[in-house]
Design an enzyme around this catalytic site. Structure first.
Site, PDB file in Angstrom:
ATOM      1  N   ASP A  38       0.837  -1.198   0.000  1.00  0.00           N
ATOM      2  CA  ASP A  38       0.000   0.000   0.000  1.00  0.00           C
ATOM      3  C   ASP A  38       0.874   1.250   0.000  1.00  0.00           C
ATOM      4  O   ASP A  38       1.689   1.459   0.904  1.00  0.00           O
ATOM      5  CB  ASP A  38      -0.896   0.015   1.242  1.00  0.00           C
ATOM      6  CG  ASP A  38      -1.810   1.227   1.274  1.00  0.00           C
ATOM      7  OD1 ASP A  38      -2.935   1.135   0.757  1.00  0.00           O
ATOM      8  OD2 ASP A  38      -1.395   2.281   1.812  1.00  0.00           O
ATOM      9  N   LYS A  77       6.441   0.098  21.665  1.00  0.00           N
ATOM     10  CA  LYS A  77       7.748   0.743  21.570  1.00  0.00           C
ATOM     11  C   LYS A  77       7.892   1.961  22.484  1.00  0.00           C
ATOM     12  O   LYS A  77       9.001   2.351  22.826  1.00  0.00           O
ATOM     13  CB  LYS A  77       7.999   1.181  20.116  1.00  0.00           C
ATOM     14  CG  LYS A  77       8.202   0.046  19.151  1.00  0.00           C
ATOM     15  CD  LYS A  77       8.003   0.470  17.707  1.00  0.00           C
ATOM     16  CE  LYS A  77       8.933   1.577  17.276  1.00  0.00           C
ATOM     17  NZ  LYS A  77       8.755   1.887  15.830  1.00  0.00           N
ATOM     18  N   TYR A  78       6.768   2.563  22.852  1.00  0.00           N
ATOM     19  CA  TYR A  78       6.830   3.843  23.564  1.00  0.00           C
ATOM     20  C   TYR A  78       6.098   3.735  24.894  1.00  0.00           C
ATOM     21  O   TYR A  78       4.887   3.897  24.976  1.00  0.00           O
ATOM     22  CB  TYR A  78       6.229   4.953  22.693  1.00  0.00           C
ATOM     23  CG  TYR A  78       6.897   5.034  21.345  1.00  0.00           C
ATOM     24  CD1 TYR A  78       8.204   5.489  21.225  1.00  0.00           C
ATOM     25  CD2 TYR A  78       6.254   4.604  20.196  1.00  0.00           C
ATOM     26  CE1 TYR A  78       8.851   5.532  20.003  1.00  0.00           C
ATOM     27  CE2 TYR A  78       6.884   4.642  18.959  1.00  0.00           C
ATOM     28  CZ  TYR A  78       8.185   5.104  18.872  1.00  0.00           C
ATOM     29  OH  TYR A  78       8.818   5.134  17.649  1.00  0.00           O
ATOM     30  N   LEU A 103      -1.060   0.341  14.073  1.00  0.00           N
ATOM     31  CA  LEU A 103      -0.277   0.268  15.309  1.00  0.00           C
ATOM     32  C   LEU A 103      -0.193   1.616  16.022  1.00  0.00           C
ATOM     33  O   LEU A 103       0.678   1.818  16.867  1.00  0.00           O
ATOM     34  CB  LEU A 103       1.135  -0.256  14.998  1.00  0.00           C
ATOM     35  CG  LEU A 103       1.196  -1.719  14.567  1.00  0.00           C
ATOM     36  CD1 LEU A 103       2.610  -2.103  14.149  1.00  0.00           C
ATOM     37  CD2 LEU A 103       0.697  -2.643  15.673  1.00  0.00           C
ATOM     38  N   TYR A 121       3.580  10.077  -1.166  1.00  0.00           N
ATOM     39  CA  TYR A 121       4.635   9.598  -0.261  1.00  0.00           C
ATOM     40  C   TYR A 121       5.992   9.774  -0.919  1.00  0.00           C
ATOM     41  O   TYR A 121       6.222   9.268  -2.005  1.00  0.00           O
ATOM     42  CB  TYR A 121       4.447   8.119   0.068  1.00  0.00           C
ATOM     43  CG  TYR A 121       3.185   7.727   0.779  1.00  0.00           C
ATOM     44  CD1 TYR A 121       2.367   8.675   1.402  1.00  0.00           C
ATOM     45  CD2 TYR A 121       2.783   6.399   0.826  1.00  0.00           C
ATOM     46  CE1 TYR A 121       1.196   8.294   2.036  1.00  0.00           C
ATOM     47  CE2 TYR A 121       1.619   6.010   1.469  1.00  0.00           C
ATOM     48  CZ  TYR A 121       0.827   6.950   2.075  1.00  0.00           C
ATOM     49  OH  TYR A 121      -0.330   6.561   2.699  1.00  0.00           O
TER      50      TYR A 121
END
Length: 317
Positions: free
Chosen positions: A49, A221-222, A213, A54
């Protein structure tokens, strides 16, 4: 092995996870991106995707960097027929909005960057209030007739506008959308109540949520504010730690319990929950490195029980 997913009423079938390519040409250079794409394909992934915009936001970029890298990879690996490619139109600096002429020109530019003769799934990236929806609907349908795109998707539209697209398409005899891309994850649940899930069910749309996520937070992760400024932290880390409140900590605790029991990473559990929700074809998740990729791929084969699904849903309440 994971069950394959049909994209709405189209002939397209994919594994139930889309690799988000927004990082390619931004936080992942060409070599890193190639390694991630190779690992994704080797691990059973076949759905990529991206978008024409981008990553125009990155210093030194002008848009189209992600598509260009994907096109070079497809050519180098000879893997075009083995991969389903989704891209989007409306945010490239040279091709903004959804006027008919712009949609056609942007599609040609994407085809050139992707080094292919067709786009499998083409999304209207953001609604364009300045262009009559009838014009946009007709333009997308015309691209299907021309063989330049195989199927149509809509992203970041309200439920009312999605329904209006279908009404216009049916009245005009145009090709119907088959996919929807909203913002949806364990902590962002508006999709369930804002009408989008209802219209997706009614129109048999396959839903592929982005930020599955929560910008990395639901990967575990945080866990403190310092993680956002640590060496090697993602550019999105500052946004991810905004979830670090009582609700976010409750969610991490619920995810940790399941991940530990199943012997998987937190990210795998988060994506497996999303995959099991009504109307969801599969989540979209990105990886900057092959090390991050393993947890994403594992989510395709992680089957959560009903009790786990309920526990995770409740942790966000």
């Amino acid at each position: 092995m994971s069950t394959r997913v049909r994209i709405g009423t189209s002939a397209l079938e994919v594994a139930p996870l889309a690799l988000g390519a927004n990082v390619f040409g931004w936080t992942a250079g060409r070599n890193e991106s190639f390694a991630v794409l190779d690992g994704f394909a080797a691990g059973g992934g076949d759905f990529i995707d991206t978008a024409d915009g981008y990553s125009a936001w990155a210093p030194g970029n002008s848009g189209g960097e992600s598509e260009t890298i994907i096109g070079e990879w497809l050519r180098a690996r000879g893997s075009r027929d083995a991969v389903t490619v989704a891209t989007k139109v409306s945010t490239h600096p040279e091709f903004t909005g959804l006027a008919a002429a712009n949609v056609r020109a942007a599609a040609d530019a994407s085809l050139a960057r992707l080094q292919t003769d067709r786009i499998d799934l083409y999304y209207a990236h953001f609604d364009d209030a300045e262009t009559p929806l009838e014009e946009t609907v007709a333009a997308f349908s015309g691209l299907v007739d021309a063989g330049k795109i195989r199927a149509i998707g809509v992203s970041n539209y309200t439920a009312e506008r999605v329904a209006e697209w279908f009404a216009i398409a049916r009245a005009g005899g145009y090709h119907l959308p088959v996919a929807l891309q909203p913002h949806y994850n364990l902590l962002e649940r508006d999709f369930e109540t804002n009408g989008l899930r209802d219209v997706a069910a009614a129109e048999q749309l396959a839903v592929f949520p982005y930020f599955g996520l929560a910008k990395g937070f639901l990967a575990g992760k945080y866990r403190d504010d310092a993680a956002a400024t640590a060496a090697g932290a993602s550019p999105r880390a500052a946004q991810a730690v905004t979830y670090l409140d009582d609700r976010g900590r409750s969610m991490l605790a619920a995810l940790d319990a399941i991940a530990e029991r199943e012997g998987v990473e937190v990210a795998s559990v988060s994506l497996a929950w999303l995959r099991r929700q009504p109307t969801i074809g599969g989540p979209i998740a990105s990886a900057r490195t092959t090390e991050q990729l393993a947890a994403l791929l594992a989510s395709m084969n992680l089957e959560l029980g009903d009790e786990d699904l309920r526990a995770l849903s409740a942790a966000a309440a």
